[in-house]
Design a protein around this motif. Sequence first.
Motif, mmCIF file in Angstrom:
data_model
loop_
_atom_site.group_PDB
_atom_site.id
_atom_site.type_symbol
_atom_site.label_atom_id
_atom_site.label_comp_id
_atom_site.label_asym_id
_atom_site.label_seq_id
_atom_site.Cartn_x
_atom_site.Cartn_y
_atom_site.Cartn_z
ATOM 1 N N GLN A 101 34.257 46.406 37.401
ATOM 2 C CA GLN A 101 33.749 47.457 36.527
ATOM 3 C C GLN A 101 34.482 48.764 36.818
ATOM 4 O OE1 GLN A 101 29.558 47.462 37.450
ATOM 5 N NE2 GLN A 101 29.171 45.520 36.388
ATOM 6 N N ASN A 126 25.307 54.812 46.601
ATOM 7 C CA ASN A 126 26.731 54.686 46.283
ATOM 8 C C ASN A 126 27.035 53.214 46.005
ATOM 9 O OD1 ASN A 126 29.505 54.384 46.341
ATOM 10 N ND2 ASN A 126 29.806 55.381 48.312
ATOM 11 N N PRO A 181 36.552 52.328 46.219
ATOM 12 C CA PRO A 181 35.741 52.129 47.417
ATOM 13 C C PRO A 181 36.621 51.648 48.569
ATOM 14 C CG PRO A 181 35.518 50.246 45.961
ATOM 15 C CD PRO A 181 36.420 51.230 45.256
ATOM 16 N N LEU A 192 29.832 52.096 44.385
ATOM 17 C CA LEU A 192 31.249 51.933 44.042
ATOM 18 C C LEU A 192 31.777 50.564 44.438
ATOM 19 C CD1 LEU A 192 33.024 55.266 45.056
ATOM 20 C CD2 LEU A 192 32.934 54.273 42.772
ATOM 21 N N ASP A 199 32.425 53.191 52.002
ATOM 22 C CA ASP A 199 31.581 52.910 50.843
ATOM 23 C C ASP A 199 30.781 51.622 50.971
ATOM 24 O OD1 ASP A 199 32.472 55.152 48.972
ATOM 25 O OD2 ASP A 199 34.388 54.242 49.535
ATOM 26 N N SER A 218 40.974 59.060 43.374
ATOM 27 C CA SER A 218 40.279 59.788 42.305
ATOM 28 C C SER A 218 41.278 60.463 41.364
ATOM 29 C CB SER A 218 39.342 60.831 42.919
ATOM 30 O OG SER A 218 38.707 61.586 41.907
ATOM 31 N N ARG A 242 30.543 47.800 42.094
ATOM 32 C CA ARG A 242 31.189 47.898 40.771
ATOM 33 C C ARG A 242 32.630 47.405 40.834
ATOM 34 N NH1 ARG A 242 29.749 53.859 40.340
ATOM 35 N NH2 ARG A 242 31.615 53.990 39.056
ATOM 36 N N ALA A 243 33.340 47.764 41.894
ATOM 37 C CA ALA A 243 34.729 47.310 42.011
ATOM 38 C C ALA A 243 34.792 45.794 42.174
ATOM 39 C CB ALA A 243 35.406 48.000 43.195
ATOM 40 N N VAL A 268 35.532 52.403 38.006
ATOM 41 C CA VAL A 268 35.155 53.300 39.098
ATOM 42 C C VAL A 268 35.950 54.582 38.958
ATOM 43 C CG1 VAL A 268 34.517 51.469 40.712
ATOM 44 C CG2 VAL A 268 36.883 52.253 40.631
ATOM 45 N N ASP A 269 35.384 55.708 39.426
ATOM 46 C CA ASP A 269 36.107 56.975 39.336
ATOM 47 C C ASP A 269 36.918 57.265 40.600
ATOM 48 O OD1 ASP A 269 34.003 57.503 41.012
ATOM 49 O OD2 ASP A 269 33.104 59.059 39.769
#
Length: 357
Positions: A14, A4, A20, A6, A67, A342, A9-10, A16-17
């Motif tokens: 970047q 994971n 986190p 997330l 996360d 989400s 990326r955050a 995220v879906d």
Amino acid sequence: MSYNDLFIRACKKQPVDRLPVWYMRQAGRYDPDYRKIKEKYSLLEICTQPELAAEVTMMPVKKLGVDAAILYSDIMNPVASIGIDFDIVKNIGPVIHNPIRTAADVERLRPIQVEEHLPHILRTIELLVAELEVPLITFAGAPFTIASYLIEGKPSKSYIRTKTLMYSEPKVWFQLMDKLGDMVITYLKAHVASGAKAFQLFDSWVGALSPVDFQTYVLPTIKRIFDELSHLDQPKIYFPGVSSGELLPTLQGVQADVIGLDWRVSIPEGRRRLGSRYAVQGNLDPYVLTAPMSVIQEQTKAIIDAGIEEPGYVFNLGHGLFPEASLEKLKELTDFIHAYSSRAIQQRGTLKQESGV
């Protein structure tokens, strides 16, 4: 189960879906299983046992579904290596047996030897990186916050000795900042070499300074720390602690990736003060967790809605968890953050598509 990422990326702004989430002090006394461990071992004793420290670090990941994991440690751990004798005293905090009061006290501080004096910390990191399916965050205490303990001799509300040294003997102050800055840089480099996926610099008490004093006496060292770590790919977080909103505009030259916000500044206002460079992290008031779940969710929704307005947001508290927090509420909150963010991110993407943006 796949890794994971997330959180990473955050931090890098970047897409995220879902958001986190992790919590400062997420491995702590709100957890009954942790309290049982603390009946047998002190904080510092746990830190010297890598398997046990790794177990405690992983507890909130398994129980809450967060996360990211944050290393179970203490910001005071590295100062033993530079020549400071201290204990963590129950209901008080760090108590320094040889406080820093003079130029000679600063001069006797030696360079940190992480591999020699703190191998248990590095071994804990290695164990965690091998087992975790979420990123491991490690951390260090920032020079002002560490200095406040070293000079005062224990936690303080006024920081009178700290400010007296800072104002009256600036040469000694900057020598101390330089030595503590070197300690932090070496310590965090060793963390990354052992596998840390991100790190946070905790400056819990620097909000006690005015923006001018912060810029004069502290910010140069903060900039140097992040400058010397800027070549590392791991996300770098600076948390300027509580009551630090007025300091945010001064941070725009710091080579960090993420700035942590306390609850006194909204996410949009924090971003405005920081400029567009940084991801942000925060900032639910921890004591909102004493409220009914409906109130917690209402405040969380508002923070999430503000957080997803721009790329680069990590949900967290505005300071650390407290012992009276409810494990059940934290689990419910974590699930809510995941589910609500989400839906909100998906809806936001749909609206953008429909508007042709």
